[in-house]
Motif scaffolding. Structure first.
Motif, PDB file in Angstrom:
ATOM      1  N   GLY A  19       6.819 -32.438 -20.052  1.00 42.03           N
ATOM      2  CA  GLY A  19       7.473 -33.038 -18.887  1.00 42.03           C
ATOM      3  C   GLY A  19       6.627 -34.139 -18.266  1.00 42.03           C
ATOM      4  N   GLY A  20       5.805 -34.777 -19.076  1.00 44.53           N
ATOM      5  CA  GLY A  20       4.986 -35.879 -18.575  1.00 44.53           C
ATOM      6  C   GLY A  20       3.635 -35.446 -18.016  1.00 44.53           C
ATOM      7  N   VAL A  21       3.293 -34.162 -18.120  1.00 47.69           N
ATOM      8  CA  VAL A  21       2.006 -33.682 -17.609  1.00 47.69           C
ATOM      9  C   VAL A  21       1.153 -33.152 -18.775  1.00 47.69           C
ATOM     10  CG1 VAL A  21       0.856 -32.059 -16.047  1.00 47.69           C
ATOM     11  CG2 VAL A  21       3.029 -33.082 -15.379  1.00 47.69           C
ATOM     12  N   ASP A  22      -0.117 -33.512 -18.754  1.00 47.26           N
ATOM     13  CA  ASP A  22      -1.065 -33.074 -19.778  1.00 47.26           C
ATOM     14  C   ASP A  22      -1.155 -31.538 -19.787  1.00 47.26           C
ATOM     15  OD1 ASP A  22      -3.526 -32.382 -21.132  1.00 47.26           O
ATOM     16  OD2 ASP A  22      -4.114 -34.492 -20.945  1.00 47.26           O
ATOM     17  N   ALA A  23      -0.893 -30.935 -20.942  1.00 53.00           N
ATOM     18  CA  ALA A  23      -0.860 -29.469 -21.028  1.00 53.00           C
ATOM     19  C   ALA A  23      -2.231 -28.845 -20.737  1.00 53.00           C
ATOM     20  CB  ALA A  23      -0.359 -29.033 -22.404  1.00 53.00           C
ATOM     21  N   ASP A  24      -3.302 -29.596 -21.038  1.00 48.93           N
ATOM     22  CA  ASP A  24      -4.654 -29.113 -20.726  1.00 48.93           C
ATOM     23  C   ASP A  24      -4.837 -28.985 -19.214  1.00 48.93           C
ATOM     24  OD1 ASP A  24      -6.725 -28.214 -22.216  1.00 48.93           O
ATOM     25  OD2 ASP A  24      -7.748 -30.151 -22.420  1.00 48.93           O
ATOM     26  N   GLU A  25      -4.307 -29.979 -18.482  1.00 49.77           N
ATOM     27  CA  GLU A  25      -4.379 -29.927 -17.015  1.00 49.77           C
ATOM     28  C   GLU A  25      -3.576 -28.755 -16.464  1.00 49.77           C
ATOM     29  OE1 GLU A  25      -3.135 -33.633 -15.242  1.00 49.77           O
ATOM     30  OE2 GLU A  25      -4.532 -34.758 -16.526  1.00 49.77           O
ATOM     31  N   LEU A  26      -2.415 -28.501 -17.078  1.00 49.10           N
ATOM     32  CA  LEU A  26      -1.596 -27.372 -16.614  1.00 49.10           C
ATOM     33  C   LEU A  26      -2.360 -26.060 -16.788  1.00 49.10           C
ATOM     34  CD1 LEU A  26       1.879 -28.386 -18.138  1.00 49.10           C
ATOM     35  CD2 LEU A  26       1.274 -28.355 -15.702  1.00 49.10           C
ATOM     36  N   ALA A  27      -3.035 -25.933 -17.942  1.00 50.06           N
ATOM     37  CA  ALA A  27      -3.786 -24.705 -18.216  1.00 50.06           C
ATOM     38  C   ALA A  27      -4.940 -24.555 -17.220  1.00 50.06           C
ATOM     39  CB  ALA A  27      -4.310 -24.724 -19.647  1.00 50.06           C
ATOM     40  N   THR A  28      -5.587 -25.670 -16.878  1.00 50.16           N
ATOM     41  CA  THR A  28      -6.696 -25.609 -15.927  1.00 50.16           C
ATOM     42  C   THR A  28      -6.180 -25.274 -14.532  1.00 50.16           C
ATOM     43  OG1 THR A  28      -7.844 -27.292 -17.202  1.00 50.16           O
ATOM     44  CG2 THR A  28      -8.629 -26.932 -14.946  1.00 50.16           C
ATOM     45  N   LYS A  29      -5.090 -25.925 -14.150  1.00 47.34           N
ATOM     46  CA  LYS A  29      -4.582 -25.760 -12.792  1.00 47.34           C
ATOM     47  C   LYS A  29      -3.989 -24.373 -12.555  1.00 47.34           C
ATOM     48  CE  LYS A  29      -1.548 -27.916  -9.399  1.00 47.34           C
ATOM     49  NZ  LYS A  29      -0.682 -29.045  -9.065  1.00 47.34           N
ATOM     50  N   TYR A  30      -3.219 -23.861 -13.526  1.00 46.26           N
ATOM     51  CA  TYR A  30      -2.476 -22.603 -13.298  1.00 46.26           C
ATOM     52  C   TYR A  30      -3.059 -21.429 -14.075  1.00 46.26           C
ATOM     53  CZ  TYR A  30       0.988 -25.846 -11.395  1.00 46.26           C
ATOM     54  OH  TYR A  30       1.623 -26.819 -10.653  1.00 46.26           O
ATOM     55  N   ALA A  40      13.689 -31.171 -17.898  1.00 47.54           N
ATOM     56  CA  ALA A  40      14.618 -32.184 -18.425  1.00 47.54           C
ATOM     57  C   ALA A  40      15.309 -31.684 -19.695  1.00 47.54           C
ATOM     58  CB  ALA A  40      13.873 -33.489 -18.704  1.00 47.54           C
ATOM     59  N   LYS A  41      14.594 -30.901 -20.488  1.00 45.44           N
ATOM     60  CA  LYS A  41      15.198 -30.377 -21.724  1.00 45.44           C
ATOM     61  C   LYS A  41      16.306 -29.372 -21.409  1.00 45.44           C
ATOM     62  CE  LYS A  41      11.515 -30.804 -25.165  1.00 45.44           C
ATOM     63  NZ  LYS A  41      10.827 -30.088 -26.246  1.00 45.44           N
ATOM     64  N   ILE A  42      16.102 -28.582 -20.359  1.00 44.39           N
ATOM     65  CA  ILE A  42      17.136 -27.623 -19.946  1.00 44.39           C
ATOM     66  C   ILE A  42      18.389 -28.393 -19.523  1.00 44.39           C
ATOM     67  CG2 ILE A  42      17.761 -25.881 -18.213  1.00 44.39           C
ATOM     68  CD1 ILE A  42      14.693 -25.241 -18.031  1.00 44.39           C
ATOM     69  N   ARG A  43      18.177 -29.378 -18.653  1.00 43.00           N
ATOM     70  CA  ARG A  43      19.324 -30.164 -18.161  1.00 43.00           C
ATOM     71  C   ARG A  43      20.031 -30.865 -19.320  1.00 43.00           C
ATOM     72  NH1 ARG A  43      18.623 -30.152 -12.741  1.00 43.00           N
ATOM     73  NH2 ARG A  43      16.514 -30.376 -11.906  1.00 43.00           N
ATOM     74  N   ASP A  44      19.237 -31.459 -20.205  1.00 45.81           N
ATOM     75  CA  ASP A  44      19.802 -32.238 -21.301  1.00 45.81           C
ATOM     76  C   ASP A  44      20.695 -31.374 -22.194  1.00 45.81           C
ATOM     77  OD1 ASP A  44      19.951 -34.692 -22.859  1.00 45.81           O
ATOM     78  OD2 ASP A  44      18.842 -33.573 -24.379  1.00 45.81           O
ATOM     79  N   GLN A  45      20.254 -30.168 -22.486  1.00 44.93           N
ATOM     80  CA  GLN A  45      21.050 -29.315 -23.375  1.00 44.93           C
ATOM     81  C   GLN A  45      22.359 -28.914 -22.710  1.00 44.93           C
ATOM     82  OE1 GLN A  45      20.411 -28.763 -26.756  1.00 44.93           O
ATOM     83  NE2 GLN A  45      22.561 -28.228 -26.475  1.00 44.93           N
ATOM     84  N   ILE A  46      22.318 -28.585 -21.427  1.00 46.04           N
ATOM     85  CA  ILE A  46      23.564 -28.244 -20.713  1.00 46.04           C
ATOM     86  C   ILE A  46      24.512 -29.440 -20.745  1.00 46.04           C
ATOM     87  CG2 ILE A  46      24.571 -27.635 -18.478  1.00 46.04           C
ATOM     88  CD1 ILE A  46      21.967 -26.098 -17.854  1.00 46.04           C
ATOM     89  N   ARG A  47      23.969 -30.634 -20.498  1.00 43.64           N
ATOM     90  CA  ARG A  47      24.817 -31.842 -20.489  1.00 43.64           C
ATOM     91  C   ARG A  47      25.407 -32.130 -21.852  1.00 43.64           C
ATOM     92  NH1 ARG A  47      20.956 -35.546 -16.467  1.00 43.64           N
ATOM     93  NH2 ARG A  47      20.980 -33.959 -14.804  1.00 43.64           N
ATOM     94  N   ASN A 412       9.569 -34.970 -14.602  1.00 47.30           N
ATOM     95  CA  ASN A 412       9.164 -36.288 -14.085  1.00 47.30           C
ATOM     96  C   ASN A 412       7.682 -36.360 -13.731  1.00 47.30           C
ATOM     97  OD1 ASN A 412      11.856 -37.097 -14.249  1.00 47.30           O
ATOM     98  ND2 ASN A 412      12.274 -36.260 -12.203  1.00 47.30           N
ATOM     99  N   GLY A 413       6.851 -35.775 -14.547  1.00 46.11           N
ATOM    100  CA  GLY A 413       5.419 -35.863 -14.307  1.00 46.11           C
ATOM    101  C   GLY A 413       4.906 -34.987 -13.175  1.00 46.11           C
ATOM    102  N   GLN A 414       5.749 -34.078 -12.663  1.00 48.07           N
ATOM    103  CA  GLN A 414       5.332 -33.197 -11.559  1.00 48.07           C
ATOM    104  C   GLN A 414       5.455 -31.736 -12.019  1.00 48.07           C
ATOM    105  OE1 GLN A 414       4.419 -34.373  -8.465  1.00 48.07           O
ATOM    106  NE2 GLN A 414       4.730 -36.470  -9.198  1.00 48.07           N
TER     107      GLN A 414
END
Ligand code: PLP
Length: 437
Positions: A19-30, A40-47, A412-414
């Motif tokens: 989703g535009g965020v570095d997965a390494d940062e996600l692992a560090t942050k959370y 976005a992938k969830i929304r896209d598939q429904i659409r 969206n990068g968030q």
């Protein structure tokens, strides 16, 4: 690079992004283990599903089968996309209520709904109750009398179609535990009971033939069968279903060896089959409802783990162990489900060895991936298992008293925490000490 990833998912540092965020940062942050969803992938598939119906000019509902992944935030995203949901328990219904999901767009499924659950469904005005058996028709009748209420219902039938899939996850055959059997006349008997009950509005007919299905044929046969049933009900009882609900089960790609059609291509074929068959039987075109679970939640989900210990059995095999496993993803242990994984800081690196990705749980069967080619890895590296969004977190347990992971949505990068990581205190908060009296 895994074929499950696109070039856009690799950033300048060469890291995996979600989703535009570095997965390494996600692992560090959370921290890890962590369930991450690309919203976005969830929304896209429904659409995409919706656009199939719109292109075919057919009334429809896309009902997200929420047992694949059911949290407040997920229900909110589905609501934002104006889709429906399936729930299969009081707990899922409660979560949907907490999410503010419109009850008129809820279908309540299950093969053993309790009196309490049916009460809850009626009191909260759910849109449809999908009736599964005679006992349930009786219970629902009681609830409707007490509440002086009425409700729309569908009949779940087993159309006698068995799609080619693993037997643990196939539900359309005649000997299935789900639904009214067609051949023996149960389905017709149920229809007559419902039509005779003026508190039940008989909306339509439902079948779900299985899960992770790769072939069109089963769906086409089931769709045709449902129209044939509609035609015979029209002839015998002057009743025509407004809705034909063909269930879910559209297969997705977990590894390079999986080659399913795009989920929306299944739906296109189903819609065209129903159209043709309705014309052949001189029936009005019903609305077509689908119930995709896996195909909406699965590809959007990633499981991030930190690599810990390693065991090399000289000349035989190697185990790379992560800080999660069967407690956050039981599917490999339960039915030999397969996945692919990458190291998040070098998803493009050429593999130099093939290892078992082992979990930390006390079961020999706790192997997340049996044969994973990987570049050299070391303790502390973060591993992303791909396409884990369906039936992973939703089947999570506290086996070995491991807390369940946190869940993060990224768009969206968030990034945003949508389910907190369980704490040790959460693990014991329902426990009571035992006093000998
Ligand atoms: C599980 C289930 C679904 C969803 O199946 P997927 O394989 O996740 O698409 C749909 N309908 C019913 C009735 C189900 O039980």
């Amino acid at each position: 690079m895994s074929e499950q990833l696109t070039n856009e998912q690799i950033n300048e540092a060469g890291h995996l992004t979600i989703g535009g965020v570095d997965a390494d940062e996600l692992a560090t942050k959370y921290q890890t283990p962590l369930a991450v969803y690309d919203v976005a992938k969830i929304r896209d598939q429904i659409r995409r599903f919706k656009s199939v119906f719109e292109q075919n000019h057919v009334d429809y509902a896309v009902c997200y089968a929420s047992k694949a992944f059911a949290t407040v935030a997920m229900y909110q995203v589905v609501d934002q996309e104006d889709a429906h949901i399936d729930v299969v328990s009081g707990g899922e219904l409660y979560t949907a209520i907490r999410a503010g999901f419109p009850m008129s767009r809820v279908s309540f499924h299950g093969n053993n709904k309790s009196l309490e659950e049916l009460k809850m469904a009626v009191e909260n005005h759910v849109g449809v109750i999908v009736l599964d058996n005679f006992h349930e028709i009786e219970l629902l009748d009681q609830v409707l009398r007490v509440h002086d209420a009425s409700v729309s219902v569908m009949l779940r039938i087993t159309p006698g179609v068995s799609a080619h899939t693993h037997e643990y996850i196939s539900t359309g055959q005649e000997d299935s535990k789900f639904g009214f059997d067609l051949k023996s006349g149960q389905a017709d008997e149920a229809l007559q009971e419902v039509l005779a009950n003026d508190r039940m509005n008989m909306l339509g007919i439902h079948a779900h033939i299985g899960s992770q299905i790769f072939e069109l044929k089963g769906f086409q046969m089931a769709a045709q069968k449902l129209v044939e049933i509609a035609a015979s009900w029209q002839n015998q009882y002057h009743y025509q279903p407004e809705v034909i609900n063909v269930g879910g089960g559209f297969g997705i790609r977990y590894t390079k060896d999986d080659h399913p059609l795009a989920p929306e291509d299944f739906v296109d074929a189903i819609v065209k089959t129903i159209k043709q068959s309705a014309t052949d039987h001189d029936l009005e075109m019903p609305a077509v409802w689908i119930e995709p679970g896996r195909s909406i939640a699965g590809p959007a989900g990633y499981s991030l783990y930190t690599i810990g210990s390693r065991k090399d059995v000289p000349g035989l095999t190697s185990y790379v162990t992560v800080d999660g496993g069967m407690g956050d993803n039981i599917r490999p242990a339960l039915y030999q489900a397969e996945y692919e994984a990458v190291l998040v800081d070098k998803p493009n690196a050429t593999p130099t060895e093939t290892v078992h990705i082992a979990g930390k749980y006390c079961e020999s069967g706790d192997i997340l991936i049996d044969q994973q080619p990987l570049p050299a890895s070391k303790p502390g590296d973060v591993l992303a298992v791909l396409d884990t969004g369906a039936y992973g977190y939703s089947m999570a347990s506290n086996y070995n008293r491991n807390p369940r992971p946190a869940v993060v949505f990224v768009e969206n990068g968030q990034s945003q925490l949508v389910v907190e990581r369980e704490s040790f205190a959460d693990l014991t908060h329902l426990d009571r000490s035992y006093q000998v009296k």
